[in-house]
Each structure stands twice: as structure tokens, then as C-alpha cells.
Scaffold this active site. Structure first.
Site, mmCIF file in Angstrom:
data_model
loop_
_atom_site.group_PDB
_atom_site.id
_atom_site.type_symbol
_atom_site.label_atom_id
_atom_site.label_comp_id
_atom_site.label_asym_id
_atom_site.label_seq_id
_atom_site.Cartn_x
_atom_site.Cartn_y
_atom_site.Cartn_z
ATOM 1 N N THR A 9 0.844 -1.197 0.000
ATOM 2 C CA THR A 9 0.000 0.000 0.000
ATOM 3 C C THR A 9 0.874 1.239 0.000
ATOM 4 O O THR A 9 2.035 1.186 0.420
ATOM 5 C CB THR A 9 -0.932 0.030 1.236
ATOM 6 O OG1 THR A 9 -1.801 1.155 1.146
ATOM 7 C CG2 THR A 9 -0.140 0.136 2.535
ATOM 8 N N ASN A 10 0.307 2.343 -0.459
ATOM 9 C CA ASN A 10 0.965 3.639 -0.338
ATOM 10 C C ASN A 10 0.232 4.517 0.660
ATOM 11 O O ASN A 10 0.553 5.695 0.814
ATOM 12 C CB ASN A 10 0.996 4.351 -1.704
ATOM 13 C CG ASN A 10 2.137 3.838 -2.556
ATOM 14 O OD1 ASN A 10 3.243 3.654 -2.071
ATOM 15 N ND2 ASN A 10 1.857 3.577 -3.820
ATOM 16 N N ALA A 12 -0.334 5.959 3.938
ATOM 17 C CA ALA A 12 0.488 6.124 5.141
ATOM 18 C C ALA A 12 -0.315 5.816 6.401
ATOM 19 O O ALA A 12 0.212 5.265 7.371
ATOM 20 C CB ALA A 12 1.035 7.542 5.201
ATOM 21 N N ASP A 70 -7.947 -5.306 0.304
ATOM 22 C CA ASP A 70 -8.890 -4.690 -0.626
ATOM 23 C C ASP A 70 -10.231 -4.598 0.084
ATOM 24 O O ASP A 70 -10.623 -5.525 0.793
ATOM 25 C CB ASP A 70 -9.005 -5.522 -1.913
ATOM 26 C CG ASP A 70 -9.613 -4.698 -3.044
ATOM 27 O OD1 ASP A 70 -9.244 -3.524 -3.200
ATOM 28 O OD2 ASP A 70 -10.471 -5.223 -3.777
ATOM 29 N N PHE A 148 -13.651 9.000 5.432
ATOM 30 C CA PHE A 148 -13.408 9.167 3.995
ATOM 31 C C PHE A 148 -14.431 8.319 3.241
ATOM 32 O O PHE A 148 -15.259 7.630 3.856
ATOM 33 C CB PHE A 148 -11.974 8.732 3.650
ATOM 34 C CG PHE A 148 -11.764 7.234 3.705
ATOM 35 C CD1 PHE A 148 -11.629 6.586 4.919
ATOM 36 C CD2 PHE A 148 -11.722 6.462 2.527
ATOM 37 C CE1 PHE A 148 -11.455 5.201 4.974
ATOM 38 C CE2 PHE A 148 -11.545 5.086 2.580
ATOM 39 C CZ PHE A 148 -11.417 4.457 3.802
ATOM 40 N N GLY A 149 -14.351 8.370 1.932
ATOM 41 C CA GLY A 149 -15.194 7.508 1.095
ATOM 42 C C GLY A 149 -16.678 7.644 1.415
ATOM 43 O O GLY A 149 -17.222 8.753 1.462
ATOM 44 N N LYS A 172 -14.389 4.072 15.252
ATOM 45 C CA LYS A 172 -14.604 3.420 13.950
ATOM 46 C C LYS A 172 -13.694 2.195 13.808
ATOM 47 O O LYS A 172 -14.159 1.110 13.451
ATOM 48 C CB LYS A 172 -14.351 4.405 12.799
ATOM 49 C CG LYS A 172 -14.552 3.759 11.435
ATOM 50 C CD LYS A 172 -14.204 4.654 10.253
ATOM 51 C CE LYS A 172 -14.113 3.805 8.987
ATOM 52 N NZ LYS A 172 -13.619 4.529 7.818
ATOM 53 N N HIS A 177 -14.765 -2.916 9.302
ATOM 54 C CA HIS A 177 -14.324 -4.027 8.459
ATOM 55 C C HIS A 177 -12.802 -4.139 8.459
ATOM 56 O O HIS A 177 -12.231 -5.188 8.669
ATOM 57 C CB HIS A 177 -14.864 -3.817 7.047
ATOM 58 C CG HIS A 177 -14.618 -2.428 6.504
ATOM 59 N ND1 HIS A 177 -14.883 -1.294 7.216
ATOM 60 C CD2 HIS A 177 -14.093 -2.005 5.318
ATOM 61 C CE1 HIS A 177 -14.556 -0.236 6.506
ATOM 62 N NE2 HIS A 177 -14.068 -0.637 5.350
ATOM 63 N N ARG A 178 -12.124 -2.994 8.265
ATOM 64 C CA ARG A 178 -10.669 -3.008 8.180
ATOM 65 C C ARG A 178 -10.056 -3.373 9.529
ATOM 66 O O ARG A 178 -9.123 -4.164 9.611
ATOM 67 C CB ARG A 178 -10.153 -1.650 7.695
ATOM 68 C CG ARG A 178 -8.701 -1.656 7.313
ATOM 69 C CD ARG A 178 -8.273 -0.356 6.654
ATOM 70 N NE ARG A 178 -9.025 -0.095 5.435
ATOM 71 C CZ ARG A 178 -10.057 0.732 5.336
ATOM 72 N NH1 ARG A 178 -10.474 1.412 6.374
ATOM 73 N NH2 ARG A 178 -10.685 0.892 4.187
HETATM 74 P P1 IMP Z 1 -9.573 0.274 -0.303
HETATM 75 O O1 IMP Z 1 -9.485 -1.067 -0.952
HETATM 76 O O2 IMP Z 1 -9.357 0.221 1.192
HETATM 77 O O3 IMP Z 1 -8.712 1.295 -0.973
HETATM 78 O O4 IMP Z 1 -11.090 0.760 -0.476
HETATM 79 C C1 IMP Z 1 -11.671 0.916 -1.758
HETATM 80 C C2 IMP Z 1 -12.837 1.905 -1.711
HETATM 81 O O5 IMP Z 1 -13.898 1.397 -0.865
HETATM 82 C C3 IMP Z 1 -12.489 3.260 -1.110
HETATM 83 O O6 IMP Z 1 -11.972 4.129 -2.103
HETATM 84 C C4 IMP Z 1 -13.844 3.741 -0.595
HETATM 85 O O7 IMP Z 1 -14.630 4.256 -1.649
HETATM 86 C C5 IMP Z 1 -14.485 2.461 -0.117
HETATM 87 N N1 IMP Z 1 -14.162 2.219 1.315
HETATM 88 C C6 IMP Z 1 -13.361 1.243 1.819
HETATM 89 N N2 IMP Z 1 -13.278 1.342 3.152
HETATM 90 C C7 IMP Z 1 -14.043 2.395 3.507
HETATM 91 C C8 IMP Z 1 -14.358 2.998 4.764
HETATM 92 O O8 IMP Z 1 -13.885 2.593 5.852
HETATM 93 N N3 IMP Z 1 -15.192 4.045 4.721
HETATM 94 C C9 IMP Z 1 -15.714 4.542 3.566
HETATM 95 N N4 IMP Z 1 -15.438 4.053 2.369
HETATM 96 C C10 IMP Z 1 -14.610 2.966 2.334
#
Ligand code: IMP
Length: 196
Positions: A9-10, A12, A70, A148-149, A172, A177-178
């Protein structure tokens, strides 16, 4: 000397979070730290497939043990969309993605959704996967300034009606999920690979 492992990942913030958990036993290196500036392909239609693709790229080109993640949002009434296409859903940024999502849910009473993360770990030949899911609902309008997102339109079922964007980063992380996938992954890595 600490054992080196690459997080493909990039981001940070993600790196910092994982290094805080694994840092005693592992030196966690991001893509920049190993000199990888490639735009690693993510062409799978599953989270696991994309995570594995990123980890395999690093293993093949740089030889390090590696893991990658992902994530995305899966909405029940949209048959799991936007899913692996969450980042690219509208072709614009987060604001446009949320607008498209709310538009596509107009008039639908089914509001269930989940965020999902899959982490793929490549040590040796066989990949291992760790998954985290948080269930919740898509609310009708944006709420909160944090995160974000899709955070402003997602209310996790554990948070009493607050959106992810209205929660502190710690609150959070504790249910996300993360956070859940990372906890499973870190527990495995510390136990199985260091004997602790
Ligand atoms: P990534 O694989 O973690 O980069 O997530 C891919 C995309 O899923 C992000 O660009 C967001 O649009 C959405 N996403 C993933 N995790 C989150 C979160 O915790 N909150 C909001 N959007 C998320």
C-alpha cells in the site's frame, strides 16, 4: 533484527495502523520503502482476488513476504454493488460516489449494506485470507465530517444511529471491516509466524 514484511500500500495511515500492532516483531515496509512506484493491477472481480494480485506482484518483483488488502461497500438492494468498484463507482470522487449511491437507492426501503475488507497474506506458497465485515444501513443524507469515502452515508448497526463520519477514528477502527480483518491477520501473524 526484525523480520521484514511488505504491506502493498501507499496509504500512510493504513501503514501506521498496522505497524503499531506488528511493530515489535516485524518491520512493516510500504511500497515506497521498497522502491515500488508501479501502478499494481487490480483486475479481479473479488476483494480476495485483488488483494492477492497486489501481494503476488510484490513477491514476484521484490521477493519479500507480503500482504495486501482490498475493501469496499456492498449494498443489499443493489446486489452487492458497488463492491470491488467502490472507489470507481461514479468515475468521480467520494462526493460523486455517494450521490450516485443515494440516487440508485431512491424509493427503495431496503437499506441494508456492509463494508468488507479482505487481507491476503503471502508467506510461502499458499496464500491465506482474513476477512472483516461491518453491517449497517445506508442513510438518506450525508452526516458527519470525519472519515473518507462512503463514511457519511453509512451507519453501522453498533453505533446507535451515528454514521462512520460522526465517529472518532478509534471508535470506527474498533468495529470497522478493516479493523476486524487487521485484528485477525495480526493475531495469526504474531502467533503462527513468531510463536507468540
Ligand atoms: P480500499 O481497498 O481500502 O482502498 O477501499 C476501496 C474503496 O472502498 C475506497 O476508495 C472507498 O470508496 C471504499 N471504502 C473502503 N473502506 C471504507 C471505509 O472505511 N469508509 C468509507 N469508504 C470505504
Amino acid at each position: 533484527m526484525k523480520r521484514k514484511i511488505v504491506f502493498a500500500t501507499n496509504n500512510a495511515h493504513k501503514l501506521e495502523e498496522v505497524a503499531a500492532i506488528l511493530g515489535e516483531e516485524f518491520e512493516v515496509l510500504g511500497l515506497r520503502a521498497i522502491g515500488c512506484t508501479a501502478d499494481i493491477p487490480e483486475t479481479s472481480d473479488t476483494f480476495a482476488g485483488n488483494a492477492l494480485q497486489k501481494a503476488q506482484y510484490v513477491k514476484e518483483h521484490y521477493g519479500y513476504d507480503c500482504f495486501a488488502d482490498d475493501s469496499g461497500l456492498e449494498v443489499d438492494a443493489l446486489d452487492g454493488a458497488p463492491g470491488v468498484y467502490s472507489a470507481r463507482y461514479s468515475g468521480g470522487g467520494s462526493e460523486e460516489n455517494m450521490s450516485k449511491l443515494l440516487y440508485n437507492l431512491t424509493g427503495k426501503s431496503e437499506r441494508g449494506a456492509q463494508f468488507r475488507t479482505v487481507i491476503a497474506l503471502l508467506i510461502g506458497e499458499e496464500p491465506r485470507y482474513f476477512e472483516g465485515i461491518v453491517r449497517g444501513t445506508i442513510i438518506g443524507e450525508r452526516r458527519g465530517e470525519g472519515g473518507f469515502g462512503y463514511d457519511p452515508v453509512f451507519a453501522p448497526k453498533e453505533a446507535g444511529g451515528l454514521s462512520f463520519a460522526q465517529m472518532t477514528a478509534e471508535a470506527k477502527n474498533a468495529i470497522s471491516h478493516r479493523g476486524r480483518a487487521t485484528k485477525k491477520f495480526a493475531e495469526y501473524l504474531l502467533k503462527e509466524e513468531t510463536g507468540k
